[in-house]
Write a protein that holds these residues in place. Structure first.
Motif, PDB file in Angstrom:
ATOM      1  N   UNK A 140     -19.108  23.045 -16.777  1.00 25.98           N
ATOM      2  CA  UNK A 140     -19.131  22.774 -15.338  1.00 25.98           C
ATOM      3  C   UNK A 140     -18.581  21.371 -15.106  1.00 25.98           C
ATOM      4  N   UNK A 141     -17.862  21.171 -14.022  1.00 24.27           N
ATOM      5  CA  UNK A 141     -17.275  19.862 -13.743  1.00 24.27           C
ATOM      6  C   UNK A 141     -18.103  19.125 -12.689  1.00 24.27           C
ATOM      7  N   UNK A 142     -18.050  17.799 -12.678  1.00 21.59           N
ATOM      8  CA  UNK A 142     -18.773  17.040 -11.654  1.00 21.59           C
ATOM      9  C   UNK A 142     -18.354  17.420 -10.236  1.00 21.59           C
ATOM     10  N   UNK A 143     -17.080  17.693 -10.040  1.00 25.58           N
ATOM     11  CA  UNK A 143     -16.609  18.058  -8.701  1.00 25.58           C
ATOM     12  C   UNK A 143     -17.186  19.395  -8.267  1.00 25.58           C
ATOM     13  N   UNK A 144     -17.293  20.346  -9.184  1.00 27.42           N
ATOM     14  CA  UNK A 144     -17.874  21.639  -8.801  1.00 27.42           C
ATOM     15  C   UNK A 144     -19.360  21.501  -8.479  1.00 27.42           C
ATOM     16  N   UNK A 169     -25.369  13.419   3.596  1.00 28.88           N
ATOM     17  CA  UNK A 169     -24.860  12.222   2.922  1.00 28.88           C
ATOM     18  C   UNK A 169     -24.981  12.437   1.412  1.00 28.88           C
ATOM     19  N   UNK A 170     -23.865  12.683   0.767  1.00 31.33           N
ATOM     20  CA  UNK A 170     -23.863  12.867  -0.673  1.00 31.33           C
ATOM     21  C   UNK A 170     -22.741  12.028  -1.269  1.00 31.33           C
ATOM     22  N   UNK A 171     -22.841  11.743  -2.578  1.00 29.36           N
ATOM     23  CA  UNK A 171     -21.825  10.911  -3.204  1.00 29.36           C
ATOM     24  C   UNK A 171     -21.565  11.348  -4.642  1.00 29.36           C
ATOM     25  N   UNK A 172     -20.377  11.010  -5.118  1.00 23.64           N
ATOM     26  CA  UNK A 172     -19.959  11.268  -6.491  1.00 23.64           C
ATOM     27  C   UNK A 172     -19.298  10.007  -7.019  1.00 23.64           C
ATOM     28  N   UNK A 173     -19.831   9.458  -8.088  1.00 21.77           N
ATOM     29  CA  UNK A 173     -19.251   8.288  -8.743  1.00 21.77           C
ATOM     30  C   UNK A 173     -18.830   8.720 -10.141  1.00 21.77           C
ATOM     31  N   UNK A 174     -17.559   8.584 -10.453  1.00 22.60           N
ATOM     32  CA  UNK A 174     -17.070   9.004 -11.757  1.00 22.60           C
ATOM     33  C   UNK A 174     -16.495   7.823 -12.525  1.00 22.60           C
ATOM     34  N   UNK A 204     -17.500   8.043 -19.667  1.00 20.43           N
ATOM     35  CA  UNK A 204     -17.796   9.474 -19.785  1.00 20.43           C
ATOM     36  C   UNK A 204     -18.926   9.954 -18.892  1.00 20.43           C
ATOM     37  N   UNK A 205     -19.301   9.182 -17.891  1.00 17.51           N
ATOM     38  CA  UNK A 205     -20.425   9.555 -17.047  1.00 17.51           C
ATOM     39  C   UNK A 205     -20.009   9.762 -15.596  1.00 17.51           C
ATOM     40  N   UNK A 206     -20.693  10.687 -14.950  1.00 16.65           N
ATOM     41  CA  UNK A 206     -20.546  10.915 -13.519  1.00 16.65           C
ATOM     42  C   UNK A 206     -21.930  10.880 -12.906  1.00 16.65           C
ATOM     43  N   UNK A 207     -22.039  10.297 -11.721  1.00 20.66           N
ATOM     44  CA  UNK A 207     -23.316  10.208 -11.023  1.00 20.66           C
ATOM     45  C   UNK A 207     -23.170  10.893  -9.674  1.00 20.66           C
ATOM     46  N   UNK A 208     -24.060  11.835  -9.398  1.00 19.13           N
ATOM     47  CA  UNK A 208     -24.033  12.590  -8.158  1.00 19.13           C
ATOM     48  C   UNK A 208     -25.382  12.400  -7.476  1.00 19.13           C
ATOM     49  N   UNK A 209     -25.353  12.143  -6.195  1.00 20.03           N
ATOM     50  CA  UNK A 209     -26.607  11.960  -5.466  1.00 20.03           C
ATOM     51  C   UNK A 209     -26.472  12.400  -4.024  1.00 20.03           C
ATOM     52  N   UNK A 210     -27.617  12.500  -3.368  1.00 25.49           N
ATOM     53  CA  UNK A 210     -27.617  12.856  -1.963  1.00 25.49           C
ATOM     54  C   UNK A 210     -28.785  12.189  -1.270  1.00 25.49           C
ATOM     55  N   UNK A 211     -28.666  12.098   0.037  1.00 25.52           N
ATOM     56  CA  UNK A 211     -29.693  11.499   0.894  1.00 25.52           C
ATOM     57  C   UNK A 211     -30.155  10.128   0.395  1.00 25.52           C
ATOM     58  N   UNK A 212     -29.233   9.157   0.315  1.00 19.95           N
ATOM     59  CA  UNK A 212     -29.619   7.817  -0.145  1.00 19.95           C
ATOM     60  C   UNK A 212     -30.539   7.141   0.874  1.00 19.95           C
ATOM     61  N   UNK A 213     -31.391   6.252   0.395  1.00 17.78           N
ATOM     62  CA  UNK A 213     -32.271   5.526   1.318  1.00 17.78           C
ATOM     63  C   UNK A 213     -31.540   4.357   1.956  1.00 17.78           C
ATOM     64  N   UNK A 214     -30.400   3.920   1.346  1.00 12.26           N
ATOM     65  CA  UNK A 214     -29.571   2.865   1.932  1.00 12.26           C
ATOM     66  C   UNK A 214     -28.104   3.200   1.718  1.00 12.26           C
TER      67      UNK A 214
END
Length: 81
Positions: free
Chosen positions: A14-18, A27-32, A42-52
């Motif tokens: 599975x890919x980070x984009x998928x 509000x979601x984000x992808x940091x690669x 070699x890391x990707x960070x995916x998150x949603x609903x940040x507090x800031x």
């Protein structure tokens, strides 16, 4: 108090984009990482609903605190040294 959850996934299946595209949220984000950084890239960070959120332009930086509902705007580009 903020709760953090993480989950390791096999990158061969599975890919980070998928994963990012499947997440529901306003509000979601992808940091690669960069491929050119070898072992450290070699890391990707995916998150949603940040507090800031921090939103910067060349002339100002806006800080939105979703926990308190407050906004702060500073007339400075904090991303530039």
């Amino acid at each position: 108090m903020v709760n953090y959850k993480s989950k390791a996934l096999n990158g061969d299946t599975i890919t980070p984009i998928s994963v990012f595209n499947r997440i529901q949220g306003k509000r979601k984000f992808l940091l690669e990482s960069s491929v050119s950084h070898g072992e450290k890239g070699r890391f990707s960070f995916i998150g949603l609903n940040p507090y800031k959120e921090i939103i910067g332009t060349e002339i100002e930086t806006k800080i939105i605190n979703h926990s308190t509902g407050t906004n702060e705007t500073v007339q400075k580009n904090h991303w530039k040294s």
